[in-house]
Design an enzyme around this catalytic site. Structure first.
Site, mmCIF file in Angstrom:
data_model
loop_
_atom_site.group_PDB
_atom_site.id
_atom_site.type_symbol
_atom_site.label_atom_id
_atom_site.label_comp_id
_atom_site.label_asym_id
_atom_site.label_seq_id
_atom_site.Cartn_x
_atom_site.Cartn_y
_atom_site.Cartn_z
ATOM 1 N N VAL A 12 75.601 29.164 67.899
ATOM 2 C CA VAL A 12 75.212 30.838 67.787
ATOM 3 C C VAL A 12 76.249 31.737 67.231
ATOM 4 C CG1 VAL A 12 73.938 32.647 68.869
ATOM 5 C CG2 VAL A 12 73.449 30.573 69.566
ATOM 6 N N VAL A 41 86.649 33.343 70.183
ATOM 7 C CA VAL A 41 87.389 32.339 71.250
ATOM 8 C C VAL A 41 86.666 31.115 71.092
ATOM 9 C CG1 VAL A 41 87.710 32.114 73.616
ATOM 10 C CG2 VAL A 41 88.015 34.273 72.797
ATOM 11 N N VAL A 125 66.274 35.418 75.656
ATOM 12 C CA VAL A 125 64.857 35.146 75.827
ATOM 13 C C VAL A 125 64.341 34.762 74.595
ATOM 14 C CG1 VAL A 125 62.445 35.473 77.098
ATOM 15 C CG2 VAL A 125 64.940 36.319 78.360
ATOM 16 N N ILE A 129 62.905 36.018 68.850
ATOM 17 C CA ILE A 129 61.620 36.912 69.194
ATOM 18 C C ILE A 129 62.139 38.047 69.927
ATOM 19 C CG2 ILE A 129 59.163 37.137 70.150
ATOM 20 C CD1 ILE A 129 58.875 33.977 70.278
ATOM 21 N N ASP A 194 66.180 26.099 81.887
ATOM 22 C CA ASP A 194 66.501 27.237 80.950
ATOM 23 C C ASP A 194 65.378 27.984 80.960
ATOM 24 O OD1 ASP A 194 68.035 28.107 78.406
ATOM 25 O OD2 ASP A 194 65.965 27.496 77.878
ATOM 26 N N LYS A 198 64.968 32.105 81.623
ATOM 27 C CA LYS A 198 64.382 33.296 80.960
ATOM 28 C C LYS A 198 63.347 33.877 81.516
ATOM 29 C CE LYS A 198 65.556 30.511 76.877
ATOM 30 N NZ LYS A 198 65.082 29.203 76.065
ATOM 31 N N GLY A 296 67.893 27.611 68.011
ATOM 32 C CA GLY A 296 68.544 27.365 66.545
ATOM 33 C C GLY A 296 69.781 28.607 66.358
HETATM 34 P P1 NAP Z 1 77.773 25.987 71.848
HETATM 35 O O1 NAP Z 1 77.340 25.537 70.481
HETATM 36 O O2 NAP Z 1 78.076 25.046 72.878
HETATM 37 O O3 NAP Z 1 78.945 27.008 71.833
HETATM 38 C C1 NAP Z 1 79.620 27.340 72.911
HETATM 39 C C2 NAP Z 1 81.238 27.923 72.430
HETATM 40 O O4 NAP Z 1 81.803 28.480 73.265
HETATM 41 C C3 NAP Z 1 82.069 27.033 71.729
HETATM 42 O O5 NAP Z 1 82.462 27.490 70.456
HETATM 43 C C4 NAP Z 1 82.827 26.561 72.968
HETATM 44 O O6 NAP Z 1 84.359 26.087 72.000
HETATM 45 C C5 NAP Z 1 83.053 27.928 73.575
HETATM 46 N N1 NAP Z 1 83.517 27.812 74.975
HETATM 47 C C6 NAP Z 1 82.630 27.041 75.961
HETATM 48 N N2 NAP Z 1 83.510 27.324 76.922
HETATM 49 C C7 NAP Z 1 84.462 28.114 76.337
HETATM 50 C C8 NAP Z 1 85.935 28.345 77.536
HETATM 51 N N3 NAP Z 1 85.741 27.912 78.779
HETATM 52 N N4 NAP Z 1 86.549 28.804 76.952
HETATM 53 C C9 NAP Z 1 86.787 29.084 75.512
HETATM 54 N N5 NAP Z 1 85.737 28.667 74.793
HETATM 55 C C10 NAP Z 1 84.654 28.130 75.278
HETATM 56 O O7 NAP Z 1 76.590 26.888 72.530
HETATM 57 P P2 NAP Z 1 75.586 27.689 71.770
HETATM 58 O O8 NAP Z 1 74.335 26.923 71.313
HETATM 59 O O9 NAP Z 1 76.002 28.247 70.634
HETATM 60 O O10 NAP Z 1 75.031 28.778 72.759
HETATM 61 C C11 NAP Z 1 75.937 29.732 73.254
HETATM 62 C C12 NAP Z 1 74.970 30.666 74.469
HETATM 63 O O11 NAP Z 1 73.796 31.104 73.934
HETATM 64 C C13 NAP Z 1 74.607 29.949 75.412
HETATM 65 O O12 NAP Z 1 74.560 30.874 76.439
HETATM 66 C C14 NAP Z 1 73.259 29.524 75.226
HETATM 67 O O13 NAP Z 1 72.264 29.391 76.461
HETATM 68 C C15 NAP Z 1 72.810 30.787 74.309
HETATM 69 N N6 NAP Z 1 71.702 30.497 73.533
HETATM 70 C C16 NAP Z 1 71.537 29.362 72.812
HETATM 71 C C17 NAP Z 1 70.505 29.193 71.847
HETATM 72 C C18 NAP Z 1 70.666 28.169 70.630
HETATM 73 O O14 NAP Z 1 69.629 27.874 70.034
HETATM 74 N N7 NAP Z 1 71.814 27.431 70.707
HETATM 75 C C19 NAP Z 1 69.668 30.174 71.661
HETATM 76 C C20 NAP Z 1 69.477 31.188 72.643
HETATM 77 C C21 NAP Z 1 70.645 31.507 73.510
HETATM 78 P P3 NAP Z 1 84.292 24.682 71.283
HETATM 79 O O15 NAP Z 1 83.266 24.748 70.186
HETATM 80 O O16 NAP Z 1 85.793 24.766 71.213
HETATM 81 O O17 NAP Z 1 83.817 23.678 72.317
HETATM 82 N N1 HSE Z 2 68.248 25.497 74.668
HETATM 83 C C1 HSE Z 2 67.211 26.805 74.508
HETATM 84 C C2 HSE Z 2 66.003 26.198 74.056
HETATM 85 C C3 HSE Z 2 68.047 27.612 73.347
HETATM 86 O O1 HSE Z 2 65.848 25.127 73.586
HETATM 87 O O2 HSE Z 2 65.078 27.073 74.121
HETATM 88 C C4 HSE Z 2 67.140 28.878 73.263
HETATM 89 O O3 HSE Z 2 67.228 29.750 74.544
#
Ligand code: NAP
Ligand code: HSE
Length: 423
Positions: A12, A41, A125, A129, A194, A198, A296
């Protein structure tokens, strides 16, 4: 210009940086000021990333920098993210997060700490959307009767592929991970947690309920078998991981996440892949329906940036009070007990194919107060059969007792399968 620090430059976070650049013209016009991500970060500095910002592995480089106006928390997890967001708010930064796990445990405290400073979480959430905006603002004149839908993109993607293409559970989970849909620990997705996080956020806004995941019924998709998928299809049903908040007949708030059989003619049954769908029933507006990408990078970043633009327009101040987050709503509604939840059930019982078995099954169900609506027997092998039953409405605790008693009486040859039916 407003400067943004992004804590977590993964799926993200990278999309947020890219969209801020790609759509800079309209974003600046809509925000009324240029929005620039300057620093991010990460934990692994050696990983290659597709962004043009300075990277660090120390969150304090953002939190202690007085020139950073908005902190965007996209690292995930609870404890470290809690520390980071708390410090950002204490240091007077506006905060945007997509972290539903964090909010499931600390939402009231963080909202209180934010006070009049902005603390926004639209992306937490249903990905892209704008459901929080809809509940908080667009529907604020209504008592919310129910919120019903699909809130986990990973599970919906998996179930769609398993049902339509006969895909293998493990393979399709790996696909969802590689597409950036799943949580860092995908147990949160497939275990239903998850979606529950939400649900708790939405229930806070709609009802002022301050519950924790431990308080509500959560069941994931791990036990959905090929047999159940086969029979669901045969009888005209789809299987979806449903997320439900509703006011029950005792005027309590019922919160639950579980797989459910829904008729193929239901609109939500047609919401496939990574798409999410939420139906909100308000007492005055009636039903409103929201459909869109639930996970995504880009879809989620779209919601994150909407919050950033909104903060820029408002000059960092708090948005309208978060309804339930600030004031208990609905005269202190109580959470319904898990065991008192009432719905209909599908049961698949693998039993010996011999006289008397069916009568014993019917007796055990009847003794637990369960009334059978339909029953079909399908051969399994020469000596055994699958009994497929659907029940009239009964209580969760009644079905649990009946299943325990069927096992105790050695009437079933393998663990019974139970899926709730929602119509
Ligand atoms: P991700 O791809 O795992 O990215 C997490 C990022 O945070 C990475 O850059 C990671 O570093 C960094 N990180 C994690 N722990 C850390 C720490 N202790 N110190 C420093 N950096 C740290 O996760 P994501 O999918 O982008 O999701 C991020 C957030 O958005 C989560 O809360 C997730 O629930 C939420 N979210 C995600 C989605 C989705 O579709 N992916 C949708 C809605 C909400 P590295 O890259 O070096 O590992
Ligand atoms: N892992 C979550 C999902 C990301 O699949 O819906 C979006 O919140």
């Amino acid at each position: 210009m407003l400067k943004i620090g992004i804590i977590g430059v993964g799926t993200v976070g990278q999309s947020v940086c890219q969209i801020l650049e790609a759509n800079k013209d309209i974003i600046t016009a809509r925000a009324g000021v240029e929005l620039v991500a300057t620093i991010g970060v990460v934990s692994d500095m050696s990983k290659k990333r597709d962004v043009n910002i300075k990277l660090t592995n120390n969150p304090d480089d953002i939190l202690d920098d007085p020139t950073i106006d908005i902190v965007v928390e996209l690292m995930g997890g609870v404890d470290k993210a809690y520390e980071v967001v708390k410090k950002a708010l204490k240091n007077g930064k506006a905060v945007v997060t997509a972290n539903k796990a964090l909010l499931a445990y600390h939402r009231y405290e963080l909202q209180t700490l934010a006070g009049d400073n902005a603390f926004e979480f639209e992306a937490s959430v249903a990905g892209g959307i704008p459901i929080i905006n809809a509940l908080r603002d667009g529907l604020s004149a209504n008592h919310i009767v129910s919120i019903w839908g699909i809130l986990n993109g990973t599970c919906n993607y998996m179930l769609t592929k398993m049902i339509n293409e006969g895909a293998d559970y493990k393979e399709v989970l790996a696909e969802a991970q590689s597409l950036g849909y799943a949580e860092a620990d995908p147990t949160f997705d497939v275990g239903g947690f998850d979606a529950a996080h939400k649900l708790l956020i939405l229930a806070s806004i709609a009802y002022g309920i301050d519950s924790k995941p431990e308080d509500i019924l959560i069941e994931g998709i791990q036990n959905i078998s090929a047999d159940d998928i086969y029979f669901a299809k045969e009888f005209g049903f789809s299987i979806k991981l449903l997320t439900i908040a509703q006011i029950n007949k005792n005027n309590e708030v019922e919160l639950r996440v579980h797989p459910a059989l829904i008729s193929n003619t239901d609109m939500i049954a047609k919401v496939d892949g990574v798409m999410n769908a939420i139906s909100v029933l308000g007492d005055k507006v009636g039903e409103t329906l929201y459909v869109g990408a639930g996970a995504g990078g880009d879809a989620t970043a779209s919601a994150v940036i909407a919050n950033i633009i909104d903060i820029a327009r408002r000059g960092k101040g708090s948005s309208s009070p978060m309804l339930g987050f600030k004031t208990p709503l609905e005269g202190g509604l109580k959470l319904a007990k898990k065991d008192d939840i009432e719905t209909k059930y599908y049961l698949r019982l693998h039993v010996e194919d011999k006289s008397g078995v069916l009568a014993k099954v019917a007796t055990i169900l009847g003794d637990s107060g369960i009334s059978i609506k339909n029953m079909v027997q399908k051969p399994f092998d020469e000596d055994s059969a699958n009994l497929l039953l659907s029940t009239h409405i009964c209580k969760e605790k009644e079905i649990k007792i009946a299943l325990e008693n069927l096992e105790k009486a050695n009437l079933v040859l393998s663990k019974p399968s139970m899926i709730r039916i929602e119509e």
